[in-house]
Design an enzyme around this catalytic site. Structure first.
Site, PDB file in Angstrom:
ATOM      1  N   ASP A 118     -13.056  35.303  81.871  1.00 46.39           N
ATOM      2  CA  ASP A 118     -11.769  36.011  81.923  1.00 46.39           C
ATOM      3  C   ASP A 118     -10.919  35.397  83.028  1.00 46.39           C
ATOM      4  OD1 ASP A 118     -13.248  37.021  84.102  1.00 46.39           O
ATOM      5  OD2 ASP A 118     -13.847  38.765  82.911  1.00 46.39           O
TER       6      ASP A 118
ATOM      7  N   ASP B  28      -8.427  36.205  86.096  1.00 47.33           N
ATOM      8  CA  ASP B  28      -7.937  37.245  86.997  1.00 47.33           C
ATOM      9  C   ASP B  28      -6.805  36.695  87.848  1.00 47.33           C
ATOM     10  OD1 ASP B  28      -9.809  39.050  86.057  1.00 47.33           O
ATOM     11  OD2 ASP B  28     -11.325  38.419  87.500  1.00 47.33           O
TER      12      ASP B  28
ATOM     13  N   ASP C  50     -17.031  37.781  97.608  1.00 45.27           N
ATOM     14  CA  ASP C  50     -18.463  37.623  97.886  1.00 45.27           C
ATOM     15  C   ASP C  50     -18.859  36.189  98.256  1.00 45.27           C
ATOM     16  OD1 ASP C  50     -17.998  36.877  95.238  1.00 45.27           O
ATOM     17  OD2 ASP C  50     -19.481  38.243  94.360  1.00 45.27           O
TER      18      ASP C  50
HETATM   19  P1  ATP Z   1     -18.002  36.072  85.826  1.00 44.70           P
HETATM   20  O1  ATP Z   1     -17.883  34.740  85.232  1.00 44.70           O
HETATM   21  O2  ATP Z   1     -19.359  36.639  85.731  1.00 44.70           O
HETATM   22  O3  ATP Z   1     -16.925  37.041  85.407  1.00 44.70           O
HETATM   23  P2  ATP Z   1     -16.654  36.297  88.331  1.00 44.70           P
HETATM   24  O4  ATP Z   1     -16.769  35.508  89.614  1.00 44.70           O
HETATM   25  O5  ATP Z   1     -15.333  36.294  87.662  1.00 44.70           O
HETATM   26  O6  ATP Z   1     -17.812  35.819  87.381  1.00 44.70           O
HETATM   27  P3  ATP Z   1     -16.358  39.140  88.432  1.00 44.70           P
HETATM   28  O7  ATP Z   1     -17.398  40.183  88.510  1.00 44.70           O
HETATM   29  O8  ATP Z   1     -15.506  39.060  87.226  1.00 44.70           O
HETATM   30  O9  ATP Z   1     -17.092  37.767  88.697  1.00 44.70           O
HETATM   31  O10 ATP Z   1     -15.450  39.327  89.724  1.00 44.70           O
HETATM   32  C1  ATP Z   1     -14.252  38.605  89.927  1.00 44.70           C
HETATM   33  C2  ATP Z   1     -14.126  38.204  91.390  1.00 44.70           C
HETATM   34  O11 ATP Z   1     -14.066  39.375  92.221  1.00 44.70           O
HETATM   35  C3  ATP Z   1     -15.295  37.397  91.937  1.00 44.70           C
HETATM   36  O12 ATP Z   1     -15.123  36.014  91.670  1.00 44.70           O
HETATM   37  C4  ATP Z   1     -15.221  37.711  93.406  1.00 44.70           C
HETATM   38  O13 ATP Z   1     -14.234  36.936  94.037  1.00 44.70           O
HETATM   39  C5  ATP Z   1     -14.766  39.155  93.426  1.00 44.70           C
HETATM   40  N1  ATP Z   1     -15.902  40.103  93.461  1.00 44.70           N
HETATM   41  C6  ATP Z   1     -16.502  40.690  92.411  1.00 44.70           C
HETATM   42  N2  ATP Z   1     -17.497  41.489  92.786  1.00 44.70           N
HETATM   43  C7  ATP Z   1     -17.535  41.435  94.127  1.00 44.70           C
HETATM   44  C8  ATP Z   1     -18.355  42.040  95.106  1.00 44.70           C
HETATM   45  N3  ATP Z   1     -19.338  42.885  94.782  1.00 44.70           N
HETATM   46  N4  ATP Z   1     -18.102  41.745  96.410  1.00 44.70           N
HETATM   47  C9  ATP Z   1     -17.084  40.915  96.748  1.00 44.70           C
HETATM   48  N5  ATP Z   1     -16.320  40.297  95.866  1.00 44.70           N
HETATM   49  C10 ATP Z   1     -16.511  40.542  94.565  1.00 44.70           C
HETATM   50 MG    MG Z   2     -14.856  37.454  85.951  1.00 45.74          MG
END
Ligand code: ATP
Ligand code: MG
Length: 453
Positions: A63, A65, A141
Site C-alpha cells: 500500500d 502511505d 520503528d
Molecule cells: P507492509 O509492507 O507490511 O505494509 P509497512 O512498513 O508499510 O510494511 P505498516 O504496518 O503498513 O508497515 O506501517 C506503515 C509504517 O508505519 C511503517 O513503515 C512504519 O514507518 C510505521 N509503523 C507501523 N507500525 C509501527 C510501530 N508499531 N511502531 C512504529 N512505527 C510503526
Molecule cells: Mg504498509
C-alpha cells in the site's frame, strides 16, 4: 522521542532524483494524485514507510502511505472522497474506487523512556501530538521504514540512516532498542516479519532484546495480536516466519499451548504437520490462491486439541464428536487469552476438526452427504495433511475420499457398500500418544489447504 537524551539529531541525507531508482511510473496513480493535490494546496507531501522501502528494493508495495504537514481537517477540505478515521490519532482516508490512500499528519512523540505513558492495547501512548517531518521520521520503528519520497523534487529524505541499512540488508530499530520494544512490543513481531520477508539481518543491538523482552507481548491486546498473526502467517513467508518466531521465543507468547507440545515432542510429528501446513499456505499465497485463516488455526491448534480430546475420552467424560467439541471449546478459550481468534474463524477450524471424525465413516449414506458439506474440501485437505505429515495409516482413507469425489453414481454406491478402507476403522479418530518415527522424506502432501469460501 526515544533517542537517548542528549543525542543530537543529524541533518537528513537527501538523495536527489537522478541518484535513486524510484520513478513516478512505479508509484500508484491515486497516491500521486493525493501527493500533487496536497502540494498544490501549499502543503508538504511525502510517500513514507513500507512503500518507499519496497520501491527502493524493487518490490511491489502493498500500500502507499502519505505523510503531510496538513492537519486532518485540512486534508478533509482538499478531497471530496475523504473521511477521517481513528480515535486517538486522526488519519485521513482518501478513497479512489476500492483503493484507499492513507494520509497521516506528521506526528511527534514525547520523551525517551516508557514511564509515564498510558497503556492502550499494550502500546504506550504518550501525548500523540503533531510534529515535524523529523519527529515523524524518528517515531517510526525501523530505519528502513522511515524514508520519505518528496513530491516537490522527487528526492528521498533519510533522517534515520535508513538508506545504508537498506543497502546492507540490515533491520535496525531507530533509537534504543529495549525501550522501543517496551514502548510497543509488537515491534518484536514486526522485526521478525520484516527480516524474513525482506531477507534482512536484524542488527545485533535490535536483536539482542528480542528473546528477553518476549514476555512483554502478554500486555498486548489479543485482538491486535490476531491482526499481527495474520500478517505473520498470510504474507507468503509463514514457514520461515514461524521458525524465526520460535527461534526468538516469541511464538510461545502467541500460541503457548502449541509451543508446549512442540517443545515436548520427541518424534517430530506435531512440528511436521504444522510446518507442512505453513509451507502449503505459502505455496497457495505464491500461486495467488485464497487462504483460509480457519485452516491455519486448525493446524496451529491441532496438537492442543488432540491432547484435550484424548484426555476427555480417557476420563470417560465425553466421547467422539462431543469430546471434540468440548476440547475445541477449551482450546479456543485458552488461546483467545493470547490471540483473539474471531468466532467466524474458530468456527471454520472446528468444522475442519469435526470432519476428521466424520470422514472416518465410509459406509452408508453419510459419506455422500458429507461431500456436499461446505467445509468438506478443507476437512479433506486437513486429512491429507495428516496422512502426509506423520499418520501414513490414514493414506488409504485419503485415497478413498479422493476417489469418491470423481466417481460415477454407480461407483459411489459400490464404494459406500464395500469394505471400509484401511484407516477408517483401524485407526482412532485422532492420533494416539504413542511416539512415532519422524518421516524424513521431504515430500509434500498432494494437495493444499484450500479455501472453499
Ligand atoms: P507492509 O509492507 O507490511 O505494509 P509497512 O512498513 O508499510 O510494511 P505498516 O504496518 O503498513 O508497515 O506501517 C506503515 C509504517 O508505519 C511503517 O513503515 C512504519 O514507518 C510505521 N509503523 C507501523 N507500525 C509501527 C510501530 N508499531 N511502531 C512504529 N512505527 C510503526
Ligand atoms: Mg504498509
Amino acid at each position: 522521542m526515544t533517542l537517548q537524551v542528549g543525542k543530537v539529531i543529524s541533518t537528513p541525507r537527501i538523495i536527489p532524483r537522478p541518484e535513486h531508482p524510484i520513478s513516478r511510473s512505479a508509484i500508484n496513480n491515486s497516491a500521486l494524485k493525493v501527493l500533487y493535490r496536497l502540494k498544490d494546496g501549499g502543503y508538504q507531501a511525502y510517500l513514507v514507510g513500507g512503500c518507499v522501502r519496497d520501491l527502493l528494493l524493487g518490490r511491489e508495495p502493498k500500500d502507499f502511505d502519505v505523510a503531510t504537514d496538513a492537519h486532518p481537517e485540512e486534508v478533509l477540505a482538499l478531497f471530496r472522497n475523504c473521511r477521517l478515521v481513528g480515535r486517538r490519532f486522526r488519519l485521513a482516508h482518501v478513497r479512489f474506487g476500492r483503493e484507499i490512500i492513507e494520509v497521516a499528519t506528521f506526528r511527534a512523540q514525547h520523551t525517551g523512556d516508557a514511564e509515564g505513558g498510558e497503556l492502550e492495547g499494550g502500546r504506550i501512548i504518550r501525548d500523540n501530538v503533531f510534529g515535524t517531518i523529523e519527529d515523524d521520521a524518528l517515531r517510526r520503528d525501523f530505519s528502513i521504514n522511515a524514508l520519505y519520497y518528496d513530491i516537490r523534487d522527487f528526492s528521498i529524505i533519510d533522517y534515520a540512516d535508513g538508506l545504508p541499512d537498506l543497502e546492507a540488508g540490515t533491520l535496525r530499530l531507530i533509537g534504543d532498542p529495549a525501550s522501543r520494544y517496551r514502548e510497543d512490543p509488537v515491534r518484536m513481531l514486526r522485526a521478525v516479519r520484516f527480516a524474513v520477508k525482506l531477507g534482512f539481518r536484524i542488527d545485533a543491538a535490535s536483536e539482542q532484546p528480542l528473546g528477553l523482552s518476549a514476555t512483554l507481548l502478554a500486555d498486548i491486546a489479543p485482538a491486535r495480536l490476531y491482526d499481527e498473526m495474520l500478517k505473520l502467517f498470510l504474507a507468503g513467508y509463514a514457514l520461515s516466519t514461524f521458525e524465526a518466531l520460535r527461534h526468538y521465543g516469541l511464538f510461545a507468547h502467541l500460541f503457548p499451548e502449541t509451543e508446549r507440545h512442540l517443545g515436548h515432542d520427541r518424534d517430530g510429528f506435531p512440528l511436521m504437520l504444522l510446518s507442512q501446513a505453513l509451507a502449503n499456505t505459502d505455496q497457495r499465497v505464491a500461486e495467488g490462491k485464497p487462504v483460509m485463516p480457519g485452516f491455519l488455526c486448525a493446524a496451529l491448534l491441532w496438537e492442543p486439541l488432540q491432547n484435550r480430546y484424548q484426555r476427555l475420552e480417557a476420563s470417560g467424560k465425553a466421547r467422539g464428536l462431543m469430546a471434540m467439541q468440548l476440547a475445541a471449546d477449551e482450546v479456543f478459550k485458552a488461546q483467545c487469552q493470547h490471540v483473539a481468534i474471531p468466532r467466524r474463524v474458530s468456527l471454520q477450524s472446528r468444522e475442519i476438526w469435526s470432519l476428521q471424525l466424520r470422514l472416518l465413516r465410509t459406509r452408508g449414506k453419510r459419506p455422500l452427504s458429507l461431500l456436499e458439506n461446505q467445509r468438506f474440501r478443507a476437512g479433506y485437505d486437513f486429512l491429507l495433511l495428516r496422512a502426509a505429515a506423520g499418520e501414513p495409516e490414514l493414506q488409504a482413507l485419503c485415497d478413498w475420499w479422493t476417489q469418491i469425489q470423481t466417481a460415477s453414481d454407480e461407483e459411489r454406491q459400490q464404494m459406500i457398500q464395500g469394505d471400509a478402507p484401511a484407516g477408517s476403522t483401524a485407526v482412532p479418530a485422532v492420533r494416539s500418544r504413542r511416539p512415532r518415527r519422524r518421516r524424513r522424506s521431504g515430500k509434500r502432501p498432494s494437495t493444499e489447504n484450500r479455501s472453499d469460501t
